[in-house]
Design a protein around this motif. Structure first.
Motif, PDB file in Angstrom:
ATOM      1  N   SER A 180      -4.181  12.137   0.254  1.00  0.00           N
ATOM      2  CA  SER A 180      -2.991  11.314   0.007  1.00  0.00           C
ATOM      3  C   SER A 180      -1.904  11.593   1.039  1.00  0.00           C
ATOM      4  N   LEU A 181      -1.671  12.874   1.353  1.00  0.00           N
ATOM      5  CA  LEU A 181      -0.636  13.205   2.333  1.00  0.00           C
ATOM      6  C   LEU A 181      -1.042  12.802   3.744  1.00  0.00           C
ATOM      7  N   LEU A 182      -2.334  12.908   4.050  1.00  0.00           N
ATOM      8  CA  LEU A 182      -2.784  12.447   5.371  1.00  0.00           C
ATOM      9  C   LEU A 182      -2.569  10.936   5.515  1.00  0.00           C
ATOM     10  N   ILE A 183      -2.838  10.184   4.444  1.00  0.00           N
ATOM     11  CA  ILE A 183      -2.583   8.738   4.474  1.00  0.00           C
ATOM     12  C   ILE A 183      -1.084   8.473   4.628  1.00  0.00           C
ATOM     13  N   GLN A 288      11.057  10.955  -1.125  1.00  0.00           N
ATOM     14  CA  GLN A 288      11.829  10.010  -0.315  1.00  0.00           C
ATOM     15  C   GLN A 288      10.975   9.408   0.799  1.00  0.00           C
ATOM     16  N   ILE A 289      10.139  10.274   1.435  1.00  0.00           N
ATOM     17  CA  ILE A 289       9.260   9.777   2.504  1.00  0.00           C
ATOM     18  C   ILE A 289       8.278   8.756   1.945  1.00  0.00           C
ATOM     19  N   ALA A 290       7.677   9.065   0.803  1.00  0.00           N
ATOM     20  CA  ALA A 290       6.704   8.156   0.185  1.00  0.00           C
ATOM     21  C   ALA A 290       7.368   6.853  -0.232  1.00  0.00           C
ATOM     22  N   SER A 291       8.607   6.946  -0.732  1.00  0.00           N
ATOM     23  CA  SER A 291       9.329   5.743  -1.149  1.00  0.00           C
ATOM     24  C   SER A 291       9.648   4.852   0.047  1.00  0.00           C
ATOM     25  N   ASP A 292      10.082   5.471   1.174  1.00  0.00           N
ATOM     26  CA  ASP A 292      10.397   4.686   2.373  1.00  0.00           C
ATOM     27  C   ASP A 292       9.138   4.109   3.022  1.00  0.00           C
ATOM     28  N   THR A 293       8.008   4.795   2.840  1.00  0.00           N
ATOM     29  CA  THR A 293       6.765   4.338   3.469  1.00  0.00           C
ATOM     30  C   THR A 293       6.092   3.235   2.665  1.00  0.00           C
ATOM     31  N   PHE A 294       5.977   3.428   1.349  1.00  0.00           N
ATOM     32  CA  PHE A 294       5.219   2.493   0.515  1.00  0.00           C
ATOM     33  C   PHE A 294       6.077   1.693  -0.460  1.00  0.00           C
ATOM     34  N   PHE A 299       0.838   3.476  -4.911  1.00  0.00           N
ATOM     35  CA  PHE A 299       0.480   4.636  -4.092  1.00  0.00           C
ATOM     36  C   PHE A 299       1.605   5.670  -4.063  1.00  0.00           C
ATOM     37  N   TYR A 300       2.856   5.213  -4.210  1.00  0.00           N
ATOM     38  CA  TYR A 300       3.969   6.160  -4.308  1.00  0.00           C
ATOM     39  C   TYR A 300       3.768   7.070  -5.523  1.00  0.00           C
ATOM     40  N   TYR A 301       3.413   6.469  -6.655  1.00  0.00           N
ATOM     41  CA  TYR A 301       3.234   7.264  -7.877  1.00  0.00           C
ATOM     42  C   TYR A 301       1.991   8.150  -7.790  1.00  0.00           C
ATOM     43  N   VAL A 302       0.987   7.723  -7.038  1.00  0.00           N
ATOM     44  CA  VAL A 302      -0.185   8.576  -6.812  1.00  0.00           C
ATOM     45  C   VAL A 302       0.233   9.845  -6.075  1.00  0.00           C
ATOM     46  N   ILE A 303       1.040   9.683  -5.024  1.00  0.00           N
ATOM     47  CA  ILE A 303       1.497  10.848  -4.251  1.00  0.00           C
ATOM     48  C   ILE A 303       2.335  11.773  -5.130  1.00  0.00           C
ATOM     49  N   GLN A 304       3.213  11.215  -5.953  1.00  0.00           N
ATOM     50  CA  GLN A 304       4.024  12.039  -6.848  1.00  0.00           C
ATOM     51  C   GLN A 304       3.146  12.800  -7.841  1.00  0.00           C
ATOM     52  N   ALA A 305       2.131  12.110  -8.357  1.00  0.00           N
ATOM     53  CA  ALA A 305       1.244  12.737  -9.346  1.00  0.00           C
ATOM     54  C   ALA A 305       0.440  13.876  -8.741  1.00  0.00           C
TER      55      ALA A 305
END
Length: 608
Positions: A180-183, A288-294, A299-305
């Motif tokens: 997930s972080l690599l994506i 914040q990075i995930a929110s600005d990216t997606f 997928f944002y909630y996947v990264i948070q989870a």
């Protein structure tokens, strides 16, 4: 009932011959032992930015060279611990390196620091993961301590089931986090390169001088960023857990972990600068990075989870490394021998349980708040880092093996940087890390007390050919009785089979009751003398103590041994035990401390 519950929770016992099947492959070991190090990506960059934000957002470009310095230290540590793995394939990491090259006390400081650090690893990781859960579901916040304790129990039970089973379960969330972080880094980097992200207005260009920036502040930011290096040493402590060739597999796993950690940490730091991220108390940098990216998409909630999940699973590194480090200390007689005993599933279950209980106690004492634990956590990491690097330098100078001149600079750089970070942590956060200077002497005192005891026991148990064994001519058997019953009759008959000198003793609180006991004793006609001891203060133990001292003095004069035979009821239902045997328990407990008296128990089983 207990056995059934244990079987359900932990599984069937494994034969000792199955120990080889509980060894880890590189893929499973990477998931099991790297979760602590990889999870630090979630807060490493944020710690740097928090320090730099004291000046202004214009200072955030310094996060890039600071991340580069952290990367240099990571490289030095990975290469150094790789050398440690090959030099000490039996495991033990910083403790073994420090003990063998720097001496006993530095070795114990390293070992004690790591033990405490692994307890903190579990407490901090679980608390941080719980914070992520309660942030998503605020209604659960009043129960955050309870949630943390439940999570510790779950991971503890998982580890009690065995290495391979826990590794198989943990592999999925760990690799899901990495993917997930690599994506995230890939997509975010693509947006930056293609101009898909507007430039951050508050950020200055790289290389711009920012007023207010001092060397001390930069060093503080660097030491905070080094929190991303926690857990790097875990693989060197757990080499025996790898499949053969263990050292080679452990070294390759360490390199894989170092590579992944470097890519993720640098990627998150670059994206944070490129997106113009500032640390916020209510939202993490990764969020914040995930929110600005997606955007706030699936997928944002996947990264948070998966981020919350790996923060919780980072505790598993402590559960993997603590028991093996405790084994090494116990083999050297600095910790109780029970830590060397394997459980039903061939894991060192006593170490796992001890770690679980200690971390739960820490979470409860600190109310599940991690901000006061993290500085202690960092100091606990960099003390063994510094000692292990220094120990390897001493090893190369002392032994001068082939190629040592090429290996030496790696350890020198690692030792200097680790010591610098340690000093910065102590100087800048002394008000938070001062407990280290209290509990470390206590830990060392405990270690020395345990070893002193084991050495004393060994000396007393050693066979000495020059001393004549004491001849024992017989027994004087004392049978304490509360009344005249079938149990007493059976106990007296058994005592007579052991010796011709048997004395029944009754401690009396009521003189009227004594007459009945004397009459019943005469009817029993056992041929054994009954002694009644009157207790004016209703004490069972004190009068019996005095009587035994008198008997013991006479018995020693004739080379006889005094034995106290205590009758004990064994009820058919286990819960009935609390209704009986309190006096027998107290009596046995007190007599066990008397030097020259043998204590024996004669069970009497009830049929209903």
């Amino acid at each position: 009932m207990y056995s059934l519950m244990k079987r359900i929770l932990i599984g069937k016992p494994l034969k000792s011959q199955a120990a080889g099947e509980q060894k880890l492959s590189k893929i499973k070991a990477l998931a099991l032992l790297s979760s602590d190090a990889l999870s630090s990506v979630a807060y490493g960059t944020e710690q740097i930015l928090i320090v730099l934000s004291v000046v202004s957002a214009a200072a955030f470009w310094y996060s890039l060279p600071i991340a580069g310095c952290v990367l240099i230290l990571l490289m030095a540590l990975i290469l150094s611990y790789r050398q440690i793995i090959y030099a000490y394939p039996e495991g033990g990491g910083a403790y073994v390196v420090s003990s063998r090259n720097l001496g006993e006390k530095p070795g114990l400081v390293a070992g004690g620091s790591l033990l405490v650090d692994y307890i903190l690893t579990v407490a901090v990781s679980i608390s941080a993961g719980t914070d992520a859960i309660t942030s998503a579901f605020p209604a659960l916040y009043p129960y955050h301590v309870l949630i943390s304790i439940v999570l510790v129990i779950l991971i503890m039970v998982l580890n009690l089931r065995g290495l391979t089973e826990s590794a198989s379960i943990l592999a999925y969330p760990v690799y899901l986090f990495v993917i997930s972080l690599l994506i995230l880094i890939g997509v975010g980097g693509f947006k930056l390169l293609t101009g898909g992200v507007p430039p951050a207005p508050e950020h200055t260009a790289i290389g711009t001088h920012v007023p207010g920036i001092t060397l001390f502040l930069l060093l503080k930011a660097f030491s905070s960023g080094c929190s991303a290096l926690t857990g790097v040493e875990a693989i060197s402590n757990t080499i025996p857990s790898f499949k053969k060739p263990a050292a080679q597999n452990a070294a390759r796993t360490l390199l894989m972990m170092g590579g992944l950690l470097a890519v993720l940490f640098v990627g998150v730091t670059l994206l944070a600068f490129g997106f113009g991220i500032s640390p916020k108390p209510e939202e993490t940098v990764v969020s914040q990075i995930a929110s600005d990216t997606f955007g706030r998409t699936f997928f944002y909630y996947v990264i948070q989870a998966v981020t919350a999940l790996i923060l919780i699973l980072a505790a598993n590194t402590g559960f993997s490394a603590f028991p093996l480090l405790a084994v090494n200390l116990a083999k050297d007689k600095y910790m109780p021998r029970m830590f060397t005993v394997r459980g039903d599933r061939l894991g060192y279950s006593n170490g796992i349980i001890f770690l679980g209980v200690a971390s739960m106690l820490l979470i409860w004492l600190f109310d599940g708040k991690t901000e006061h634990l993290i500085p202690l956590y960092a100091v606990g990491v960099f003390i063994p880092f510094t000692l292990s690097q220094t120990g390897m330098c001493v090893k190369w100078i002392r032994e001068k093996p082939q190629g040592w001149k090429a290996k030496m600079p790696i350890n020198i750089v690692g030792a200097l940087i680790s010591f610098t970070v340690l000093m910065i942590l102590i100087l800048t956060k002394f008000h938070l890390v001062w407990p280290v200077f209290v509990f470390m002497p206590i830990v060392l005192l405990i270690f020395h007390s345990i070893k002193k005891h084991y050495l004393s026991v060994g000396e007393q148990l050693r066979l000495m050919n020059e001393t004549e064994p004491v001849e024992i001519k017989g027994n004087v058997v004392i049978v304490p009785i509360a009344g005249v019953t079938r149990v007493v009759e059976q106990s007296v008959q058994y005592a007579k089979s052991l010796s011709e000198q048997v004395i029944a003793v009754h401690v009396s609180f009521d003189k009227e009751k004594d007459k009945k006991i004397e009459a019943d004793w005469e009817k029993l006609n056992s041929g054994v003398r009954l002694v009644i001891l009157h207790s004016s203060y209703r004490s069972l133990i004190h009068p019996l103590d005095k009587f035994l001292e008198t008997v013991e003095a006479k018995a020693n004069a004739h080379q006889y041994k005094v034995m106290v035979l205590v009758p004990q009821f064994i009820p058919k239902k286990r819960w009935h035990t609390i209704l009986h045997n309190q006096s027998a328990f107290l009596l046995r407990f007190r007599l066990l401390w008397k030097r020259d008296i043998v204590v024996a128990t004669l069970p009497y089983h009830f049929k209903k």
